[in-house]
Design an enzyme around this catalytic site. Structure first.
Site, PDB file in Angstrom:
ATOM      1  N   VAL A 184       0.672  -1.285  -0.819  1.00 41.36           N
ATOM      2  CA  VAL A 184      -0.040  -0.018   0.463  1.00 41.36           C
ATOM      3  C   VAL A 184       1.008   1.382   0.168  1.00 41.36           C
ATOM      4  O   VAL A 184       2.082   1.177  -0.041  1.00 41.36           O
ATOM      5  CB  VAL A 184      -0.826   0.410   1.313  1.00 41.36           C
ATOM      6  CG1 VAL A 184      -1.497  -1.045   1.148  1.00 41.36           C
ATOM      7  CG2 VAL A 184       0.090  -0.003   2.558  1.00 41.36           C
ATOM      8  N   CYS A 191       8.197   8.486  -4.968  1.00 47.56           N
ATOM      9  CA  CYS A 191       9.305   8.111  -3.828  1.00 47.56           C
ATOM     10  C   CYS A 191      10.480   8.597  -3.673  1.00 47.56           C
ATOM     11  O   CYS A 191      11.074   8.537  -2.431  1.00 47.56           O
ATOM     12  CB  CYS A 191       9.577   6.421  -4.179  1.00 47.56           C
ATOM     13  SG  CYS A 191       7.912   5.595  -4.240  1.00 47.56           S
TER      14      CYS A 191
HETATM   15  P1  NAD Z   1      -0.191   2.974  -5.883  1.00 50.33           P
HETATM   16  O1  NAD Z   1      -0.435   4.651  -4.559  1.00 50.33           O
HETATM   17  O2  NAD Z   1       0.007   3.157  -6.520  1.00 50.33           O
HETATM   18  O3  NAD Z   1      -0.245   2.380  -4.417  1.00 50.33           O
HETATM   19  C1  NAD Z   1      -1.024   1.602  -3.293  1.00 50.33           C
HETATM   20  C2  NAD Z   1      -2.578   0.984  -3.823  1.00 50.33           C
HETATM   21  O4  NAD Z   1      -2.540   0.532  -2.010  1.00 50.33           O
HETATM   22  C3  NAD Z   1      -3.996   1.949  -4.130  1.00 50.33           C
HETATM   23  O5  NAD Z   1      -4.376   1.644  -5.098  1.00 50.33           O
HETATM   24  C4  NAD Z   1      -4.781   2.075  -2.408  1.00 50.33           C
HETATM   25  O6  NAD Z   1      -5.733   2.157  -2.959  1.00 50.33           O
HETATM   26  C5  NAD Z   1      -4.807   0.596  -2.224  1.00 50.33           C
HETATM   27  N1  NAD Z   1      -4.107   1.049  -0.791  1.00 50.33           N
HETATM   28  C6  NAD Z   1      -4.399   1.536   0.328  1.00 50.33           C
HETATM   29  N2  NAD Z   1      -4.638   1.263   1.596  1.00 50.33           N
HETATM   30  C7  NAD Z   1      -5.330   0.221   1.689  1.00 50.33           C
HETATM   31  C8  NAD Z   1      -6.343  -0.771   2.589  1.00 50.33           C
HETATM   32  N3  NAD Z   1      -5.867  -0.644   4.149  1.00 50.33           N
HETATM   33  N4  NAD Z   1      -6.347  -2.196   1.337  1.00 50.33           N
HETATM   34  C9  NAD Z   1      -6.270  -2.211   0.547  1.00 50.33           C
HETATM   35  N5  NAD Z   1      -5.709  -1.280  -0.404  1.00 50.33           N
HETATM   36  C10 NAD Z   1      -5.155  -0.489   0.368  1.00 50.33           C
HETATM   37  O7  NAD Z   1       1.544   2.960  -4.824  1.00 50.33           O
HETATM   38  P2  NAD Z   1       2.918   2.498  -5.034  1.00 50.33           P
HETATM   39  O8  NAD Z   1       3.055   3.421  -5.816  1.00 50.33           O
HETATM   40  O9  NAD Z   1       1.883   0.906  -6.255  1.00 50.33           O
HETATM   41  O10 NAD Z   1       3.603   2.249  -4.132  1.00 50.33           O
HETATM   42  C11 NAD Z   1       3.703   1.220  -3.197  1.00 50.33           C
HETATM   43  C12 NAD Z   1       4.700   1.005  -1.979  1.00 50.33           C
HETATM   44  O11 NAD Z   1       5.703   0.430  -2.554  1.00 50.33           O
HETATM   45  C13 NAD Z   1       5.200   2.305  -1.222  1.00 50.33           C
HETATM   46  O12 NAD Z   1       5.029   2.208  -0.291  1.00 50.33           O
HETATM   47  C14 NAD Z   1       5.550   2.942  -2.399  1.00 50.33           C
HETATM   48  O13 NAD Z   1       7.072   3.641  -1.739  1.00 50.33           O
HETATM   49  C15 NAD Z   1       7.018   1.637  -2.517  1.00 50.33           C
HETATM   50  N6  NAD Z   1       7.565   1.312  -4.144  1.00 50.33           N
HETATM   51  C16 NAD Z   1       6.586   2.313  -5.573  1.00 50.33           C
HETATM   52  C17 NAD Z   1       7.817   2.088  -6.413  1.00 50.33           C
HETATM   53  C18 NAD Z   1       7.063   2.751  -7.502  1.00 50.33           C
HETATM   54  O14 NAD Z   1       7.404   3.252  -8.431  1.00 50.33           O
HETATM   55  N7  NAD Z   1       5.631   3.774  -7.320  1.00 50.33           N
HETATM   56  C19 NAD Z   1       8.689   1.247  -6.869  1.00 50.33           C
HETATM   57  C20 NAD Z   1       9.114   1.065  -5.347  1.00 50.33           C
HETATM   58  C21 NAD Z   1       9.251   0.520  -4.107  1.00 50.33           C
HETATM   59  C1  UGA Z   2      12.469   4.667  -8.782  1.00 44.83           C
HETATM   60  C2  UGA Z   2      13.718   3.967  -8.229  1.00 44.83           C
HETATM   61  O1  UGA Z   2      15.012   3.586  -9.705  1.00 44.83           O
HETATM   62  C3  UGA Z   2      13.614   2.159  -8.036  1.00 44.83           C
HETATM   63  O2  UGA Z   2      14.938   1.501  -8.118  1.00 44.83           O
HETATM   64  C4  UGA Z   2      12.456   2.115  -6.790  1.00 44.83           C
HETATM   65  O3  UGA Z   2      12.253   1.200  -6.470  1.00 44.83           O
HETATM   66  C5  UGA Z   2      11.550   3.282  -6.919  1.00 44.83           C
HETATM   67  O4  UGA Z   2      12.044   5.170  -7.495  1.00 44.83           O
HETATM   68  C6  UGA Z   2      10.606   3.875  -5.326  1.00 44.83           C
HETATM   69  O5  UGA Z   2      11.246   3.102  -5.163  1.00 44.83           O
HETATM   70  O6  UGA Z   2       9.664   4.352  -6.289  1.00 44.83           O
HETATM   71  P1  UGA Z   2      11.091   5.857 -10.421  1.00 44.83           P
HETATM   72  O7  UGA Z   2      11.443   6.699  -9.456  1.00 44.83           O
HETATM   73  O8  UGA Z   2      10.790   4.923 -10.862  1.00 44.83           O
HETATM   74  O9  UGA Z   2      12.771   5.060  -9.698  1.00 44.83           O
HETATM   75  O10 UGA Z   2      12.420   6.218 -11.693  1.00 44.83           O
HETATM   76  P2  UGA Z   2      13.989   6.825 -12.201  1.00 44.83           P
HETATM   77  O11 UGA Z   2      14.095   6.019 -13.125  1.00 44.83           O
HETATM   78  O12 UGA Z   2      14.395   6.434 -10.639  1.00 44.83           O
HETATM   79  O13 UGA Z   2      13.253   8.764 -11.962  1.00 44.83           O
HETATM   80  C7  UGA Z   2      13.238   8.527 -10.878  1.00 44.83           C
HETATM   81  C8  UGA Z   2      13.436  11.090 -11.520  1.00 44.83           C
HETATM   82  O14 UGA Z   2      14.980  11.226 -11.806  1.00 44.83           O
HETATM   83  C9  UGA Z   2      12.674  10.750 -12.530  1.00 44.83           C
HETATM   84  O15 UGA Z   2      12.039  11.793 -12.519  1.00 44.83           O
HETATM   85  C10 UGA Z   2      13.631  10.566 -13.726  1.00 44.83           C
HETATM   86  O16 UGA Z   2      13.594  11.580 -14.777  1.00 44.83           O
HETATM   87  C11 UGA Z   2      14.858  11.155 -12.848  1.00 44.83           C
HETATM   88  N1  UGA Z   2      15.753  11.077 -13.455  1.00 44.83           N
HETATM   89  C12 UGA Z   2      16.357   8.978 -13.114  1.00 44.83           C
HETATM   90  C13 UGA Z   2      16.642  12.458 -14.135  1.00 44.83           C
HETATM   91  O17 UGA Z   2      16.455  13.126 -14.090  1.00 44.83           O
HETATM   92  N2  UGA Z   2      18.748  11.643 -14.370  1.00 44.83           N
HETATM   93  C14 UGA Z   2      19.297  10.369 -14.713  1.00 44.83           C
HETATM   94  O18 UGA Z   2      20.139  10.093 -14.993  1.00 44.83           O
HETATM   95  C15 UGA Z   2      17.905   9.310 -13.778  1.00 44.83           C
END
Ligand code: NAD
Ligand code: UGA
Length: 475
Positions: free
Chosen positions: A91, A280
């Site tokens: 979540v 993030c």
């Molecule tokens: P998101 O907001 O896209 O999705 C989270 C989902 O969880 C939502 O659809 C929400 O409705 C649901 N939710 C919240 N509370 C709930 C509950 N009690 N029961 C059921 N569903 C519930 O978030 P995300 O981007 O998928 O990120 C999730 C986690 O993963 C975060 O901690 C984020 O930091 C981490 N993360 C994100 C990325 C990324 O690229 N977005 C990459 C690595 C890690």
């Molecule tokens: C980042 C990390 O790369 C993932 O490993 C991690 O899982 C994720 O965050 C997370 O925890 O959410 P993401 O945010 O999806 O992934 O995308 P990135 O490719 O890391 O880019 C992040 C931002 O940095 C973007 O705005 C991108 O345009 C910028 N960026 C990236 C730059 O300006 N220069 C670069 O060389 C690379």
């Protein structure tokens, strides 16, 4: 601990793609992704795969292969939690907006709510996996919530009993499927070997064993925050050097190539841009800053806080220089903004640099025509907090341009450029590298500027078309 049934709480950018790949690689496991957001679940179940709630290259094909067989999307948390041998908590964990730690600490209310649902509905022995990015020692909170249920006299004959593991996700948006299918590493933190092995067995179906790392649970939680902090720090570092290049006559691309060829530094993640965005980086660094201060490490907190401060400064720097180049005023000037997503190949706009930069330009009186291949006009409206001009929402060029400080969505690049004083590239979409600059230049008001904050355009082509050109980090 044989895993036949997985439940993932959270059908977002991480839960959706991660579970799709697990279902694809482990046809013997039933995977149920649950969410409280009915609309999101409806989109995951939409018969038209173009309508999935998340755009990720290759994801529609995987969902098409598995959905209805061993991959299911539902809002029935009780049913799927009670059937699961393993539950992923995936979540959202945004920054707190009020109370203690507001603006810095992670808001764990969704994680806590999920843990309580697991405690109420789980049956038998269940492995609970933290997939969300969490502050160090959150597993303890989850364990405490689950233990209450373990100790409460047991409503069932056997259990519920729980193991808690940390398995942070490192995927990047836009390349999520590839990152999940060929991860640099999978990290599993925990102290019960059997539970760790049960989770490892799932990943071993497609990830080489040597790429599956085991640590204690606190190292795993901290490694996730640290990885994001290091990556974001590299971007602030190169963006700081871009500013210096512009001041001194250097070219940041050449500097990046020169330093990146040192194998200790490495070539990746050195592209100067408009500032990092995404849901993030900022929140995870702020979380690290908060933790450091909490533990009395103010120098450590200041060090990492600087990465975010530099990023904010850098975004304003881009908008400020546009104002300067356009004779110090943007009142009634039309600017075509190419790209609003925080990076290419995603429809995600969370924390996109485009939000701050567009707000700055609108404040200066500009009329923005915003184009993005995937980000929706509705989302842009929410992000900017300003209603668009009605007349050009479908991309047709509006004559209603007497209004200062506004925006509208352009579905075609050429409409965005028509009579524009400037074009600003904010996202590195492939189609922007294919623009015919002679055709565009003919439609712009002169003198016209092209601002390339992603360093993706061909300098010679833009200049040859008679346009002024600025590129990030080019002195
Ligand atoms: P998101 O907001 O896209 O999705 C989270 C989902 O969880 C939502 O659809 C929400 O409705 C649901 N939710 C919240 N509370 C709930 C509950 N009690 N029961 C059921 N569903 C519930 O978030 P995300 O981007 O998928 O990120 C999730 C986690 O993963 C975060 O901690 C984020 O930091 C981490 N993360 C994100 C990325 C990324 O690229 N977005 C990459 C690595 C890690
Ligand atoms: C980042 C990390 O790369 C993932 O490993 C991690 O899982 C994720 O965050 C997370 O925890 O959410 P993401 O945010 O999806 O992934 O995308 P990135 O490719 O890391 O880019 C992040 C931002 O940095 C973007 O705005 C991108 O345009 C910028 N960026 C990236 C730059 O300006 N220069 C670069 O060389 C690379």
């Amino acid at each position: 601990m044989k895993i036949n049934n997985i439940c993932c709480i959270g059908a977002g950018y991480v839960g959706g793609p991660t579970m799709s790949v697990i279902a694809d690689r482990c046809p013997h496991i039933q995977v149920n992704v649950v969410d409280i957001n009915q609309e999101r679940i409806n989109s995951w179940n939409d018969s038209n795969l173009m309508n999935l709630p998340i755009y990720e290259p290759g994801l529609d094909q995987i969902v098409g292969r598995c959905r209805g067989k061993n991959l299911h999307f539902s809002t029935d948390l009780e049913r799927h939690i009670s059937q699961a041998d393993m539950i992923f908590i995936s979540v959202n964990t945004p920054t707190k907006t009020k109370g203690i730690g507001a603006g810095k600490a992670s808001d764990l209310k969704w994680v806590e709510a999920s843990a309580r649902k697991v405690a109420s509905f789980a049956r038998g022995h269940t492995i609970v996996v933290e997939k969300s990015t969490l502050p160090v020692r959150t597993a303890e909170v989850i364990q405490q919530i689950l233990q209450v249920e373990e100790r409460s006299g047991k409503k069932q004959e056997q259990g519920p009993t729980f193991d808690v593991l940390s398995n942070p996700e490192f995927l990047s948006e836009g390349s999520a499927v590839k990152d999940l299918e060929e991860p640099d590493r999978v990290l599993i933190g925990g102290d019960n070997d059997e539970a760790i092995e049960a989770l490892s067995r799932i990943y071993k179906k497609w990830v080489p064993e040597e790429n599956i790392l085991h640590t204690n649970i606190w190292s795993s939680e901290l490694a996730k925050l640290t990885a994001n902090a290091f990556l974001a720090q590299r971007i602030s570092s190169i963006n700081s050097i871009a500013a210096l290049c512009e001041a001194t006559g250097g070219d940041v691309r050449e500097v990046a190539r020169a330093i990146g060829s040192d194998s200790r530094i490495g070539a990746r993640f050195l592209d100067s841009g408009p500032g990092f965005g995404g849901s993030c980086f900022k929140k995870d660094i702020l979380n690290l800053v908060y933790l450091s201060r909490f533990f009395g490490l103010s120098e450590v907190a200041d060090f990492w806080g600087g990465v975010v401060t530099l990023n904010q400064w850098h975004q304003h720097r881009v908008s400020t220089l546009i104002v300067k180049k356009l004779f110090g005023t943007l009142a009634s000037k039309k600017i075509a903004v190419l790209g609003f997503a925080f990076k290419a190949n995603t429809n995600d706009t969370r924390e996109s640099a485009a939000i701050q930069i567009c707000k700055d330009l609108i404040d200066e009186g500009a009329i923005l025509f915003i184009h993005d291949p995937k980000a929706s006009p509705n989302q842009i409206e929410i992000d900017l907090g300003i209603k668009p001009l009605d007349k050009c929402i479908d991309g047709s060029n509006s004559k209603e341009t007497s209004k200062d400080g506004t925006w509208c969505f352009a579905s075609k690049i050429i409409d965005a450029a028509d009579q524009a004083d400037a074009i600003l590239v904010l996202t590195e979409w492939e189609e922007y590298t294919q623009i015919n600059w002679l055709e565009i230049a003919n439609r712009m008001r002169k003198p016209a500027w092209v601002f390339d904050s992603r360093s993706i355009l061909k300098y010679e082509e833009v200049i040859h078309a008679g346009l002024n050109f600025w590129r990030i980090g080019m002195g």
